[in-house]
Design a protein around this motif. Structure first.
Motif, short mmCIF file in Angstrom:
data_model
loop_
_atom_site.label_atom_id
_atom_site.label_comp_id
_atom_site.label_asym_id
_atom_site.label_seq_id
_atom_site.Cartn_x
_atom_site.Cartn_y
_atom_site.Cartn_z
N LEU A 119 0.88 -1.17 0.00
CA LEU A 119 0.00 0.00 0.00
C LEU A 119 0.91 1.22 0.00
CD1 LEU A 119 -2.76 1.39 0.31
CD2 LEU A 119 -2.51 1.13 2.79
N GLY A 120 0.89 2.00 -1.07
CA GLY A 120 1.79 3.15 -1.12
C GLY A 120 1.64 3.93 -2.40
N ASP A 121 2.48 4.96 -2.49
CA ASP A 121 2.43 5.90 -3.61
C ASP A 121 3.59 5.59 -4.56
OD1 ASP A 121 2.73 8.21 -5.24
OD2 ASP A 121 1.82 9.45 -3.69
N ALA A 122 3.33 5.68 -5.84
CA ALA A 122 4.36 5.39 -6.85
C ALA A 122 5.58 6.29 -6.71
CB ALA A 122 3.76 5.57 -8.24
N THR A 123 5.41 7.46 -6.09
CA THR A 123 6.56 8.35 -5.95
C THR A 123 7.42 8.00 -4.73
OG1 THR A 123 5.22 9.96 -4.74
CG2 THR A 123 5.41 10.26 -7.12
#
Ligand code: SAM
Length: 209
Positions: A119-123
């Motif tokens: 669970l996270g952001d591509a950046t």
């Protein structure tokens, strides 16, 4: 009011909303909502969205370690997990908890055990440098406000010689043209390997030199 007029008003509203969504996504994260996931994992989506053709174009091989950015409910990632067997594994990184839950449930239902999720952001992907053979994104790039930062993270996560594969499908509201995809990927340090398919449904593959 006749039905043609109502249809015209509905269509116009959808087009205006799509343009607003596309434009607003440049400034802040407005990912495809979880309630729309059923459009991605319905029984028609594989045929309509060319799931098998996309996987063929990405060119997955047994034994590879693969990361999908923005897998949603796993339309591509679940069959990808089967394609990298024996010995391979896939990871899905998505920004929305609801998508991750749906992906996990569908993977369990399909009996897929070589799939994990982040669970996270591509950046800020939290993936070890030079640990992945292939990274792919399908109808995701335009949803990421800082696309340059996301592609730099892909570059870091890939092993030397690794493949970045970006698929775009028109008329996704966040559709990115071939020229834009190539410009962004080359700015991050990638070299174009091949582009498969017409402008309205293409997969562009890049190599980490
Ligand atoms: C249109 S869906 C595409 C799902 C899947 N790739 C497919 O083609 O069936 C876009 C997905 O990207 C995810 N997403 C959007 N922005 C993201 C970001 N910054 N980091 C990770 N995932 C993101 C959304 O949550 C959503 O699951």
């Amino acid at each position: 009011m006749n039905s043609l007029l109502i249809l015209g008003i509905v269509l116009a509203a959808i087009i205006i909303a799509s343009f607003w969504w596309r434009d607003a996504s440049r400034r802040r994260s407005l990912p495809c909502p979880t309630w729309l996931a059923s459009m991605l994992d319905s029984r028609w989506s594989d045929a309509l969205l060319g799931t098998q053709a996309t996987l063929d174009h990405i060119g997955l091989q047994p034994g590879q370690r693969v990361l999908e950015i923005g897998p949603g409910p796993g339309r591509l990632l679940i069959p990808a997990a089967k394609r990298v067997l024996p010995g391979g594994e896939v990871v899905g990184l998505d920004i929305q908890p609801g998508m991750i839950e749906r992906l996990k449930a569908r993977a369990a239902q399909a009996g897929v055990s070589n799939l994990t999720t982040i669970l996270g952001d591509a950046t800020q992907p939290n993936v070890l440098p030079e640990s992945v053979d292939v990274i792919f994104l399908c109808t995701v790039l335009g949803e990421i406000p800082d696309r340059e930062a996301a592609l730099l993270q892909c570059y870091t996560a890939l092993k030397p010689g690794g493949i970045l594969s970006i698929t775009e499908i028109f008329p996704d509201p966040h559709y990115q043209s071939r020229a834009t995809v190539q410009r962004l990927a080359e700015s991050a340090g990638f070299r174009l390997q091949a582009i498969h398919g017409p402008w309205y449904f293409f997969t562009a593959n890049f190599v980490k030199a």
